[in-house]
Design a protein around this motif. Structure first.
Motif, PDB file in Angstrom:
ATOM      1  N   ASP A  83      82.945  85.779  48.613  1.00  9.41           N
ATOM      2  CA  ASP A  83      83.123  85.863  47.285  1.00  9.41           C
ATOM      3  C   ASP A  83      83.098  83.915  46.870  1.00  9.41           C
ATOM      4  O   ASP A  83      81.864  83.599  47.323  1.00  9.41           O
ATOM      5  N   MET A  84      83.458  84.127  45.638  1.00 11.73           N
ATOM      6  CA  MET A  84      83.189  82.407  45.322  1.00 11.73           C
ATOM      7  C   MET A  84      83.774  81.014  46.050  1.00 11.73           C
ATOM      8  O   MET A  84      82.426  80.510  45.701  1.00 11.73           O
ATOM      9  N   GLN A  85      84.517  81.709  46.595  1.00 12.22           N
ATOM     10  CA  GLN A  85      84.977  80.420  47.164  1.00 12.22           C
ATOM     11  C   GLN A  85      83.917  80.478  48.593  1.00 12.22           C
ATOM     12  O   GLN A  85      83.053  79.273  48.967  1.00 12.22           O
ATOM     13  N   GLY A  86      83.305  81.983  49.137  1.00 10.86           N
ATOM     14  CA  GLY A  86      82.555  81.385  49.860  1.00 10.86           C
ATOM     15  C   GLY A  86      81.687  80.819  50.105  1.00 10.86           C
ATOM     16  O   GLY A  86      81.094  79.884  50.524  1.00 10.86           O
ATOM     17  N   ILE A  87      80.668  80.964  48.085  1.00 10.07           N
ATOM     18  CA  ILE A  87      79.578  80.462  48.478  1.00 10.07           C
ATOM     19  C   ILE A  87      79.530  79.427  48.167  1.00 10.07           C
ATOM     20  O   ILE A  87      78.673  78.484  48.354  1.00 10.07           O
TER      21      ILE A  87
END
Length: 224
Positions: A83-87
């Protein structure tokens, strides 16, 4: 799940929208290919993971998952996504002058989708997603799980119509995408108004999953 291909500075970033979690998931390999311009981003990602400490690998397992995305050969293959935070956290693992512009682009993508989801909801139901959840007395619960059958069908009609119109018109930028969202939502909104005119009752109900579950239970008892 619904998949999509987004463009960052000419590079394709395969993505998947998880409607349950209300999150975009992005192909890690595509992100790496865009930021590093590597000829073999899959191998690059493999080497990045190999260099990670055990602690980093453990953390990676919590922010990455595998979903099927369409590969260059047209087949659906399991692919590492985050997800965005993971990326955001993954791209800290390797240097790239494009990292900051990419973070800004990623934030805009996530924000744009939330705006468009609200546009669809406002036009077909008369309420934003947050207002709709408040109307049903929901906090963190999933709105879709708390819709009546009619609400669910109309919501799906609005989303499907929007997707079909977008594929046919290829809108560019936020304004054009908002117009498509409004057009798709209005198709479902017209259907809602038609149902209400025939039945004399509002389609949108404040009942949530608990209330609807009780109603079904009462009907079953009555049949017995």
């Amino acid at each position: 799940m619904s998949d999509d291909v987004k463009m960052f500075e000419g590079s394709q970033i395969r993505s998947v929208w998880d409607n349950e979690r209300k999150e975009w998931y992005f192909s890690v390999v595509d992100v790496i290919g865009s930021l590093t311009e590597s000829n073999n981003p899959r191998d690059y990602w493999y080497r990045v993971k190999k260099r990670m400490s055990e602690e980093e690998k453990s953390e990676l397992s919590t922010i990455c998952r595998q979903l099927k995305l369409k590969a260059p050969d047209g087949k659906m293959r399991l692919t590492d996504v985050a997800d965005m935070q993971g990326i955001f956290r993954i791209i800290q693992s390797f240097p790239s002058p494009k990292a900051e512009p990419f973070k800004m682009w990623l934030a805009e993508v996530g924000n744009e989708y939330a705006i468009l989801t609200n546009e669809i909801s406002k036009v077909w139901s008369g309420m934003t997603t947050r207002e709709y959840k408040d109307f049903k007395g929901l906090k963190k619960e999933n709105l879709r799980d708390n819709m009546s059958t009619t609400e669910l069908i109309l919501n799906m009609l609005a989303e499907t119509a929007t997707k079909d119109i977008a594929e046919a018109t290829n809108p560019q930028g936020l304004d054009e995408n908002k117009q498509v969202a409004q057009d798709g939502g209005s198709i479902s909104g017209d259907a809602r108004k038609s149902i209400e005119a025939r039945t004399g009752k509002p389609v949108i109900t404040s009942k949530n999953a608990i209330d609807l579950g009780r109603l079904i239970g009462d009907l079953v008892k009555h049949d017995r």
